[in-house]
Design a protein around this motif. Structure first.
Motif, short mmCIF file in Angstrom:
data_model
loop_
_atom_site.label_atom_id
_atom_site.label_comp_id
_atom_site.label_asym_id
_atom_site.label_seq_id
_atom_site.Cartn_x
_atom_site.Cartn_y
_atom_site.Cartn_z
N ALA A 155 17.75 2.63 54.98
CA ALA A 155 16.32 2.83 55.21
C ALA A 155 15.75 3.88 54.27
N VAL A 156 16.50 4.97 54.07
CA VAL A 156 16.05 6.01 53.13
C VAL A 156 15.97 5.44 51.72
N GLY A 157 16.98 4.64 51.35
CA GLY A 157 16.97 4.02 50.03
C GLY A 157 15.75 3.13 49.83
N VAL A 158 15.44 2.31 50.84
CA VAL A 158 14.25 1.45 50.75
C VAL A 158 13.00 2.30 50.63
N GLY A 159 12.95 3.40 51.39
CA GLY A 159 11.79 4.29 51.31
C GLY A 159 11.62 4.88 49.92
N ILE A 160 12.74 5.25 49.29
CA ILE A 160 12.67 5.81 47.93
C ILE A 160 12.23 4.74 46.94
N VAL A 161 12.71 3.52 47.12
CA VAL A 161 12.27 2.42 46.24
C VAL A 161 10.77 2.22 46.36
N VAL A 162 10.28 2.17 47.61
CA VAL A 162 8.85 1.98 47.84
C VAL A 162 8.06 3.13 47.23
N ALA A 163 8.54 4.36 47.43
CA ALA A 163 7.85 5.53 46.86
C ALA A 163 7.80 5.43 45.35
N GLY A 164 8.91 5.01 44.73
CA GLY A 164 8.92 4.87 43.27
C GLY A 164 7.93 3.83 42.78
N VAL A 165 7.88 2.70 43.48
CA VAL A 165 6.94 1.64 43.09
C VAL A 165 5.50 2.13 43.23
N VAL A 166 5.23 2.82 44.34
CA VAL A 166 3.87 3.35 44.55
C VAL A 166 3.51 4.35 43.46
N MET A 167 4.45 5.24 43.11
CA MET A 167 4.21 6.20 42.03
C MET A 167 3.83 5.49 40.74
N GLY A 168 4.63 4.48 40.39
CA GLY A 168 4.39 3.77 39.15
C GLY A 168 3.07 3.03 39.13
N VAL A 169 2.76 2.35 40.24
CA VAL A 169 1.51 1.58 40.32
C VAL A 169 0.31 2.52 40.28
N VAL B 86 -2.47 9.14 28.48
CA VAL B 86 -1.19 8.73 27.86
C VAL B 86 -0.02 9.32 28.64
N THR B 87 -0.08 10.61 28.90
CA THR B 87 1.04 11.25 29.60
C THR B 87 1.08 10.86 31.07
N GLY B 88 -0.09 10.69 31.68
CA GLY B 88 -0.14 10.34 33.10
C GLY B 88 0.38 8.95 33.38
N VAL B 89 -0.03 7.98 32.56
CA VAL B 89 0.40 6.59 32.77
C VAL B 89 1.87 6.43 32.38
N ALA B 90 2.21 6.78 31.15
CA ALA B 90 3.59 6.59 30.69
C ALA B 90 4.57 7.45 31.50
N GLY B 91 4.19 8.71 31.73
CA GLY B 91 5.07 9.59 32.49
C GLY B 91 5.20 9.17 33.93
N GLY B 92 4.09 8.78 34.55
CA GLY B 92 4.13 8.38 35.95
C GLY B 92 4.92 7.11 36.17
N VAL B 93 4.78 6.13 35.26
CA VAL B 93 5.55 4.89 35.37
C VAL B 93 7.04 5.16 35.21
#
Length: 279
Positions: free
Chosen positions: A164-178, A204-211
């Protein structure tokens, strides 16, 4: 009577201004400290990609890199104090609300509370390393991830909890990138103060760095899910092993180069936030 009322109001405004200044100072110091860590981790990952790295690309490696610089002890203390500022800023958001229209709602205050706990822990590890570099920074992120995963799996339903924690981290990462790709950070910036060159720098830094940051989080979460599914704690990966795994893809070390460069850009983006974020 009127004079006392006005005097009391003046003192109240002075206290509010002082509190606002302290909060802003803590936030900007914290964002700067975060930027330093991401910048160093990105540089270490780039060195690994090009076969020149001899340190782990995680927080412990970044701290050791700082310690080896001239005035390294001073830099470590400054970094730790900055991270204390970050924790205090997030604590103030959890207690009193963040900036923005819905800053006082629970959906904003609860994440701030979680960030406060996280940055308080990071600040503790940095300051502990500053006090005694010889004792290290608590071990590598990879070993810590494996140890924590193994301990959690030993408790009832621990395997499900890790998953469950792993899924939460995956979701958080996807949200960060989007959110980074959609430039949601514009809502938090003083856009009116940005010149054309600084707006381009931020985007440039916000999009590339955030993704890139979101991709790293999502990948680390995926490894945690895999560890839970296979019931093998050793498959959980910290930041260093997660970054190295990008070099094992069909793209080879070039994917790691792109991700590492993205983390460097996220460090620069954090510096930009320290300058232009609304706090």
């Amino acid at each position: 009577m009127t004079t006392r009322v006005f005097a009391g109001a003046g003192r109240g405004r002075a206290r509010a201004a002082a509190g606002g200044s302290a909060r802003e100072g803590a936030a900007r110091a914290g964002l700067t400290a975060r930027g330093v860590i991401y910048l160093l981790v990105g540089v270490l990952a780039l060195q690994i990609a090009f076969g020149a790295g001899h340190r782990e690309a995680d927080r412990s490696g970044a701290l050791q890199e700082l310690a080896d610089q001239p005035f390294g002890a001073v830099l470590l203390w400054a970094l730790g104090i900055g991270l204390v500022g970050m924790a205090l800023w997030r604590l103030s958001e959890a207690l009193f609300g963040a900036v923005g229209e819905d800053g006082h709602k629970a959906k904003k205050r609860l994440p701030s509370a979680a960030r406060c706990v996280f940055y308080a822990f990071v600040a503790y590890t940095v300051l502990a390393f500053a006090v005694s570099p010889a004792n290290g920074s608590g071990g590598s992120s990879d070993q810590q991830s494996r140890d924590v995963t193994a301990r959690v799996m030993d408790v009832p339903a621990g395997r499900w909890l890790v998953g469950a924690v792993g899924v939460g981290i995956v979701v958080a990462g996807v949200v960060m990138g989007v959110q980074a790709a959609r430039r949601k950070y514009h809502k938090k910036l003083k856009m009116g103060e940005l010149a054309p060159w600084s707006r381009r720098l931020v985007d440039v830094t916000g999009v590339a760095g955030g993704v890139a940051r979101g991709l790293v989080f999502a990948t680390a979460g995926a490894f945690a899910v895999r560890a839970a599914v296979d019931y093998r704690p050793d498959q959980a990966k910290g930041l260093d092993d997660t970054l190295r795994s990008f070099a094992d893809t069909p793209l080879g070390p070039w994917l790691l180069v792109l991700v590492a460069a993205g983390l460097v850009l996220f460090g620069v983006f954090s510096f930009a936030l320290a300058r232009w974020r609304r706090v």
